[in-house]
Design a protein around this motif. Structure first.
Motif, PDB file in Angstrom:
ATOM      1  N   PHE A  41       0.818  -1.392   0.154  1.00 40.97           N
ATOM      2  CA  PHE A  41       0.017  -0.065  -0.044  1.00 40.97           C
ATOM      3  C   PHE A  41       0.925   1.255  -0.050  1.00 40.97           C
ATOM      4  O   PHE A  41       1.492   1.565   0.963  1.00 40.97           O
ATOM      5  CB  PHE A  41      -1.041   0.052   1.187  1.00 40.97           C
ATOM      6  N   LYS A  42       1.117   1.808  -1.313  1.00 43.65           N
ATOM      7  CA  LYS A  42       1.785   3.023  -1.371  1.00 43.65           C
ATOM      8  C   LYS A  42       1.048   4.124  -2.222  1.00 43.65           C
ATOM      9  O   LYS A  42       1.288   4.366  -3.369  1.00 43.65           O
ATOM     10  CB  LYS A  42       3.201   2.550  -1.946  1.00 43.65           C
ATOM     11  N   PRO A  43       0.021   4.845  -1.576  1.00 43.88           N
ATOM     12  CA  PRO A  43      -0.608   5.689  -2.616  1.00 43.88           C
ATOM     13  C   PRO A  43       0.067   6.919  -2.981  1.00 43.88           C
ATOM     14  O   PRO A  43      -0.498   7.306  -3.803  1.00 43.88           O
ATOM     15  CB  PRO A  43      -1.831   5.957  -1.488  1.00 43.88           C
ATOM     16  N   TRP A  44       0.973   7.211  -2.295  1.00 48.23           N
ATOM     17  CA  TRP A  44       1.979   8.111  -2.835  1.00 48.23           C
ATOM     18  C   TRP A  44       2.644   7.948  -4.300  1.00 48.23           C
ATOM     19  O   TRP A  44       3.100   8.694  -4.857  1.00 48.23           O
ATOM     20  CB  TRP A  44       3.045   8.634  -1.838  1.00 48.23           C
ATOM     21  N   LEU A  45       2.874   6.624  -4.592  1.00 51.95           N
ATOM     22  CA  LEU A  45       3.220   6.187  -5.700  1.00 51.95           C
ATOM     23  C   LEU A  45       2.204   5.595  -6.499  1.00 51.95           C
ATOM     24  O   LEU A  45       2.487   5.982  -7.889  1.00 51.95           O
ATOM     25  CB  LEU A  45       4.259   4.968  -5.458  1.00 51.95           C
ATOM     26  N   PHE A  46       1.374   5.016  -5.843  1.00 49.27           N
ATOM     27  CA  PHE A  46       0.366   4.376  -6.886  1.00 49.27           C
ATOM     28  C   PHE A  46      -1.121   5.192  -6.576  1.00 49.27           C
ATOM     29  O   PHE A  46      -1.917   4.827  -5.474  1.00 49.27           O
ATOM     30  CB  PHE A  46       0.185   2.923  -6.592  1.00 49.27           C
ATOM     31  N   PRO A  47      -1.673   6.159  -7.216  1.00 45.89           N
ATOM     32  CA  PRO A  47      -2.840   7.106  -6.819  1.00 45.89           C
ATOM     33  C   PRO A  47      -3.940   6.115  -6.778  1.00 45.89           C
ATOM     34  O   PRO A  47      -4.870   6.532  -5.922  1.00 45.89           O
ATOM     35  CB  PRO A  47      -2.670   8.131  -7.898  1.00 45.89           C
ATOM     36  N   GLU A  48      -3.992   5.183  -7.469  1.00 42.66           N
ATOM     37  CA  GLU A  48      -5.249   4.324  -7.740  1.00 42.66           C
ATOM     38  C   GLU A  48      -5.492   3.431  -6.395  1.00 42.66           C
ATOM     39  O   GLU A  48      -6.511   3.121  -5.952  1.00 42.66           O
ATOM     40  CB  GLU A  48      -5.055   3.197  -8.907  1.00 42.66           C
ATOM     41  N   GLN A  49      -4.191   3.614  -5.492  1.00 39.75           N
ATOM     42  CA  GLN A  49      -4.738   3.023  -4.183  1.00 39.75           C
ATOM     43  C   GLN A  49      -5.207   3.770  -3.292  1.00 39.75           C
ATOM     44  O   GLN A  49      -5.698   3.492  -2.043  1.00 39.75           O
ATOM     45  CB  GLN A  49      -3.365   2.297  -3.652  1.00 39.75           C
ATOM     46  N   SER A  50      -5.257   4.999  -3.465  1.00 38.00           N
ATOM     47  CA  SER A  50      -5.766   5.812  -2.686  1.00 38.00           C
ATOM     48  C   SER A  50      -7.440   5.594  -1.981  1.00 38.00           C
ATOM     49  O   SER A  50      -8.068   5.672  -2.914  1.00 38.00           O
ATOM     50  CB  SER A  50      -5.797   7.526  -2.843  1.00 38.00           C
ATOM     51  N   GLN A  51      -7.461   6.040  -0.926  1.00 39.64           N
ATOM     52  CA  GLN A  51      -9.163   5.453  -0.335  1.00 39.64           C
ATOM     53  C   GLN A  51      -9.631   7.211  -0.209  1.00 39.64           C
ATOM     54  O   GLN A  51     -10.740   6.906   0.359  1.00 39.64           O
ATOM     55  CB  GLN A  51      -9.021   4.756   0.793  1.00 39.64           C
ATOM     56  N   LEU A  52      -9.020   8.003  -0.493  1.00 37.70           N
ATOM     57  CA  LEU A  52      -9.733   9.373  -0.277  1.00 37.70           C
ATOM     58  C   LEU A  52     -10.519   9.812  -1.344  1.00 37.70           C
ATOM     59  O   LEU A  52     -10.457   9.173  -2.704  1.00 37.70           O
ATOM     60  CB  LEU A  52      -8.697  10.521  -0.128  1.00 37.70           C
ATOM     61  N   PRO A  53     -11.822  10.218  -1.151  1.00 40.35           N
ATOM     62  CA  PRO A  53     -12.750  10.701  -2.196  1.00 40.35           C
ATOM     63  C   PRO A  53     -12.047  11.614  -3.524  1.00 40.35           C
ATOM     64  O   PRO A  53     -11.321  12.794  -3.023  1.00 40.35           O
ATOM     65  CB  PRO A  53     -13.700  11.621  -1.478  1.00 40.35           C
ATOM     66  N   ALA A  54     -12.375  11.410  -4.638  1.00 42.97           N
ATOM     67  CA  ALA A  54     -11.859  12.257  -5.499  1.00 42.97           C
ATOM     68  C   ALA A  54     -12.373  13.632  -5.709  1.00 42.97           C
ATOM     69  O   ALA A  54     -13.548  13.548  -5.604  1.00 42.97           O
ATOM     70  CB  ALA A  54     -11.747  11.500  -6.879  1.00 42.97           C
ATOM     71  N   LEU A  55     -11.463  14.582  -6.289  1.00 40.27           N
ATOM     72  CA  LEU A  55     -12.284  15.777  -6.335  1.00 40.27           C
ATOM     73  C   LEU A  55     -12.315  16.224  -8.061  1.00 40.27           C
ATOM     74  O   LEU A  55     -11.472  15.710  -8.642  1.00 40.27           O
ATOM     75  CB  LEU A  55     -11.312  17.061  -5.838  1.00 40.27           C
ATOM     76  N   ALA A  56     -13.701  16.659  -8.083  1.00 34.11           N
ATOM     77  CA  ALA A  56     -13.717  16.919  -9.699  1.00 34.11           C
ATOM     78  C   ALA A  56     -12.822  18.209 -10.064  1.00 34.11           C
ATOM     79  O   ALA A  56     -12.657  19.057  -9.264  1.00 34.11           O
ATOM     80  CB  ALA A  56     -15.210  17.406  -9.825  1.00 34.11           C
ATOM     81  N   LEU A  57     -12.297  18.080 -11.066  1.00 34.44           N
ATOM     82  CA  LEU A  57     -11.354  19.258 -11.828  1.00 34.44           C
ATOM     83  C   LEU A  57     -12.236  20.566 -11.637  1.00 34.44           C
ATOM     84  O   LEU A  57     -11.515  21.796 -11.359  1.00 34.44           O
ATOM     85  CB  LEU A  57     -10.741  18.964 -12.830  1.00 34.44           C
TER      86      LEU A  57
END
Length: 93
Positions: A41-57
């Motif tokens: 688990f390395k979300p700083w390297l692999f953003p797809e692992q992030s469990q945070l909600p995504a922000l719309a651009l």
């Protein structure tokens, strides 16, 4: 407020080295700890692992530094936390 020079000097002689030693010891134990706690688990390297909600651009806006220079915060109320007036119990948790 500002601290007296002697307080800063004493803290830099005793507290800073002590904190660095603790940090060093913790860093030595990190590889073993990480192997036990989801090593891939390395979300700083692999953003797809992030469990945070995504922000719309579309929700983001670009701010330039010159637009931040004249921000008027005089109407904002200062909280107890900002003034450092929390109780001792608050700081222990």
């Amino acid at each position: 407020g500002s601290l007296p020079k002697w307080v800063v000097n004493k803290s830099s002689q005793f507290l800073a080295p002590k904190a660095m030693k603790k940090m060093y010891k913790a860093c030595l134990k990190y590889p073993e700890w990480k192997q036990k706690h989801d090593p891939h688990f390395k979300p700083w390297l692999f953003p797809e692992q992030s469990q945070l909600p995504a922000l719309a651009l579309s929700e983001l806006s670009l701010q330039h530094a010159d637009s931040l220079e004249n921000i008027d915060e005089s109407s904002l109320a200062e909280s107890k936390e900002d003034r450092g007036e929390g109780s001792d119990e608050d700081s222990l948790t």
